[in-house]
Design an enzyme around this catalytic site. Structure first.
Site, PDB file in Angstrom:
ATOM      1  N   MET A  32      19.965 -48.693 -27.359  1.00 42.49           N
ATOM      2  CA  MET A  32      19.447 -47.387 -26.903  1.00 42.49           C
ATOM      3  C   MET A  32      20.532 -46.330 -27.092  1.00 42.49           C
ATOM      4  SD  MET A  32      18.097 -46.322 -23.099  1.00 42.49           S
ATOM      5  CE  MET A  32      19.660 -46.468 -22.238  1.00 42.49           C
ATOM      6  N   ASN A  33      20.131 -45.122 -27.597  1.00 44.17           N
ATOM      7  CA  ASN A  33      21.005 -43.951 -27.436  1.00 44.17           C
ATOM      8  C   ASN A  33      20.220 -42.821 -26.775  1.00 44.17           C
ATOM      9  OD1 ASN A  33      20.414 -44.177 -30.505  1.00 44.17           O
ATOM     10  ND2 ASN A  33      21.101 -42.084 -30.455  1.00 44.17           N
ATOM     11  N   ASP A  34      20.263 -41.622 -27.266  1.00 43.99           N
ATOM     12  CA  ASP A  34      19.807 -40.426 -26.527  1.00 43.99           C
ATOM     13  C   ASP A  34      18.486 -40.576 -25.751  1.00 43.99           C
ATOM     14  OD1 ASP A  34      21.639 -39.760 -28.466  1.00 43.99           O
ATOM     15  OD2 ASP A  34      20.352 -38.320 -29.474  1.00 43.99           O
ATOM     16  N   GLN A  65      16.035 -43.006 -27.960  1.00 41.12           N
ATOM     17  CA  GLN A  65      16.386 -43.518 -29.264  1.00 41.12           C
ATOM     18  C   GLN A  65      16.581 -45.031 -29.156  1.00 41.12           C
ATOM     19  OE1 GLN A  65      17.279 -41.388 -32.500  1.00 41.12           O
ATOM     20  NE2 GLN A  65      15.439 -40.938 -31.334  1.00 41.12           N
ATOM     21  N   ARG A  85      18.022 -30.977 -36.628  1.00 43.84           N
ATOM     22  CA  ARG A  85      17.413 -31.997 -35.771  1.00 43.84           C
ATOM     23  C   ARG A  85      17.419 -31.645 -34.277  1.00 43.84           C
ATOM     24  NH1 ARG A  85      22.128 -34.754 -37.857  1.00 43.84           N
ATOM     25  NH2 ARG A  85      23.728 -35.080 -36.258  1.00 43.84           N
ATOM     26  N   ASP A  86      16.845 -32.580 -33.522  1.00 48.73           N
ATOM     27  CA  ASP A  86      16.863 -32.631 -32.054  1.00 48.73           C
ATOM     28  C   ASP A  86      16.122 -31.469 -31.391  1.00 48.73           C
ATOM     29  OD1 ASP A  86      18.448 -34.776 -32.687  1.00 48.73           O
ATOM     30  OD2 ASP A  86      20.330 -33.869 -32.074  1.00 48.73           O
ATOM     31  N   GLU A  97      24.662 -31.354 -31.330  1.00 43.76           N
ATOM     32  CA  GLU A  97      23.455 -32.172 -31.263  1.00 43.76           C
ATOM     33  C   GLU A  97      22.722 -31.909 -29.950  1.00 43.76           C
ATOM     34  OE1 GLU A  97      24.599 -35.981 -33.990  1.00 43.76           O
ATOM     35  OE2 GLU A  97      25.299 -36.140 -31.930  1.00 43.76           O
TER      36      GLU A  97
HETATM   37  C1  FRU Z   1      22.874 -37.890 -30.987  1.00 44.36           C
HETATM   38  C2  FRU Z   1      22.132 -38.182 -32.282  1.00 44.36           C
HETATM   39  C3  FRU Z   1      21.090 -37.114 -32.540  1.00 44.36           C
HETATM   40  C4  FRU Z   1      20.107 -37.828 -33.421  1.00 44.36           C
HETATM   41  C5  FRU Z   1      20.137 -39.222 -32.861  1.00 44.36           C
HETATM   42  C6  FRU Z   1      19.934 -40.307 -33.863  1.00 44.36           C
HETATM   43  O1  FRU Z   1      23.430 -39.005 -30.382  1.00 44.36           O
HETATM   44  O2  FRU Z   1      23.053 -38.272 -33.350  1.00 44.36           O
HETATM   45  O3  FRU Z   1      21.601 -35.928 -33.111  1.00 44.36           O
HETATM   46  O4  FRU Z   1      18.844 -37.251 -33.374  1.00 44.36           O
HETATM   47  O5  FRU Z   1      21.396 -39.383 -32.235  1.00 44.36           O
HETATM   48  O6  FRU Z   1      19.827 -41.560 -33.237  1.00 44.36           O
END
Ligand code: FRU
Length: 424
Positions: A21-23, A39, A150-151, A203
């Site tokens: 898992m990330n964001d 994520q 993005r984002d 980001e």
């Molecule tokens: C931030 C990031 C975002 C991107 C995502 C990809 O941690 O790099 O900018 O959308 O993770 O997993």
């Protein structure tokens, strides 16, 4: 690097059972549930195959993991984004009786796509409260033919009677703003140019109004994650307070100095990134969650079932400080108060928490995790984090949340926070 050892699942912090898992993505309250999309790599416990994972909670503390909401496919990966409830059916994808839940996400195109090498903003919608999703046939809805666009974070702006999107041109350290009547057609508004910390990709932006405590006044807050180049090294989140007139965000304060510490940081720890806020919160609170990790070593931290956890949800308020404002963070009030350890440190005091040393000296609060538990999985993990306490009083009040492998310090009534993983 040595193989990481598994640690048990945290009690109060969301962590997926077995995968990466990330964001946090698409944070939203809807029909009695808090939704946390994120994520996810559905196939592994390291970054890749980006898809949107999904968990829900009745109380922001106990989470149920659901099947992947937006699985990657042959042409695109699903990078970070946000959700809104389209109550007035501006998109025409739902109805006013049965509003669509709409996700705006970044399409990161793969080699089999004609758009390979670019990122654009796309839309998915759910008519059953977030369980099943359809990809909009007209995707992408916003394309600048850019490799690092993005984002998207989208919100309804009543002042201009339109949806507003903040997103990033990550490698140009820009926040770009767009407007739409229907979430499908987007018009450029303005660009917030590189400011304060710029030595890394920008980001996961967020933009929202907040009331100033004890007044009827309101200011706008822009959160910008930066990686690397954060104040504690690697990933970090800076913020700007100012005004948004429906077109342009104008910060109220420019730092006099050029050191990282001259800027405003949401957190001074190593492990608080991609912080964004919930949409549609019924009582109007501004609640944020961050990813409790750092890209410096994220793929190597020990497992807690899956890899990575989120911060405790935090409520944000704004505090006047002379002619400017500062953010205050408190753990959400749903957290039982007995979980927060209260401490007062006098000048020169030290506190040992699960092997980490928290110290207060000369107006500086520090957390040293160099000898706390397992640190050898990455040479950038052992570290000391520190923050100036505003006005440097002779003592500092702390509230500390310790969960299986994390320490979150809320100091000076939340004006300073330090968030760190500690694998004791
Ligand atoms: C931030 C990031 C975002 C991107 C995502 C990809 O941690 O790099 O900018 O959308 O993770 O997993």
């Amino acid at each position: 690097m040595p193989e990481p050892v598994s640690h048990s699942q945290p009690r109060w912090h969301y962590s997926p059972a077995a995968t990466w898992m990330n964001d946090p993505n698409g944070l939203i309250w809807d029909a009695g549930s808090w939704h946390l999309f994120y994520q996810s790599n559905p196939e592994a416990d390291t970054w890749g195959n980006m898809s949107w994972g999904h968990a829900t909670s009745p109380d922001l503390l106990t989470w149920t993991e659901h099947p992947i909401a937006l699985p990657h496919n042959e042409t695109e990966e699903f990078y970070s984004g946000s959700c809104v409830v389209d109550v007035n059916n501006t998109s025409g994808l739902g109805s006013t009786d049965w509003p669509a839940l709409i996700a705006l996400y970044t399409s990161h195109y793969g080699p089999s796509s004609p758009r390979y090498g670019t990122q654009a903003q796309s839309l998915a919608y759910s008519l059953d409260g977030g369980s099943h999703w359809e990809l909009y046939a007209g995707n992408p809805v916003l394309d600048r033919a850019s490799a690092n666009f993005r984002d998207p974070k989208v919100f309804w702006h009543s002042g201009s009677d339109s949806w507003v999107m903040v997103a990033v041109e990550a490698e140009h350290q820009q926040v770009v703003l767009y407007r739409s009547p229907n979430l499908l057609d987007w018009t450029y508004l303005s660009t917030f140019r590189p400011s304060h910390a710029v030595d890394g990709a920008w980001e996961c932006p967020d933009l929202f109004p907040l009331e100033v405590e004890g007044t009827q006044e309101r200011r706008w807050v822009l959160l910008v994650s930066i990686n690397p180049g954060g104040v504690a090294g690697g990933s970090g989140v800076q913020y700007f307070v100012g005004d948004f007139d429906g077109v342009t965000f104008t910060p109220e304060h420019h730092a006099a100095g050029t050191e990282l510490r001259d800027y405003d940081w949401l957190d001074f720890g190593r492990d608080c990134y991609a912080v964004v806020s919930f949409a549609n919160v019924p009582d109007g609170r501004r609640i944020v969650i961050g990813w409790m990790n750092n890209w410096d070593y994220a793929n190597h931290v020990p497992l807690t079932g899956g890899r990575s956890l989120m911060t405790i949800p935090r409520e944000l308020t704004l505090v006047r400080d002379g002619d400017r404002h500062r953010l205050r963070q408190r753990p959400i009030r749903e957290l039982p108060p007995t979980e927060l350890r209260s401490e007062t440190l006098q000048d020169g005091d030290e506190l040992h928490v699960r092997g980490a040393v928290i110290a207060y000296r000369d107006g500086v609060l520090s957390l040293d995790r160099r000898r706390a538990g397992e640190t050898s999985f990455h040479d950038r993990f052992p570290s000391v984090q520190w923050a100036d306490i505003p006005q440097g009083p002779p003592s500092v009040e702390l509230r500390i949340l310790v969960d299986t492998c994390s320490i979150e310090i809320f100091a000076a009534d939340g004006l300073v926070t330090i968030t760190d993983l500690v694998f004791f």
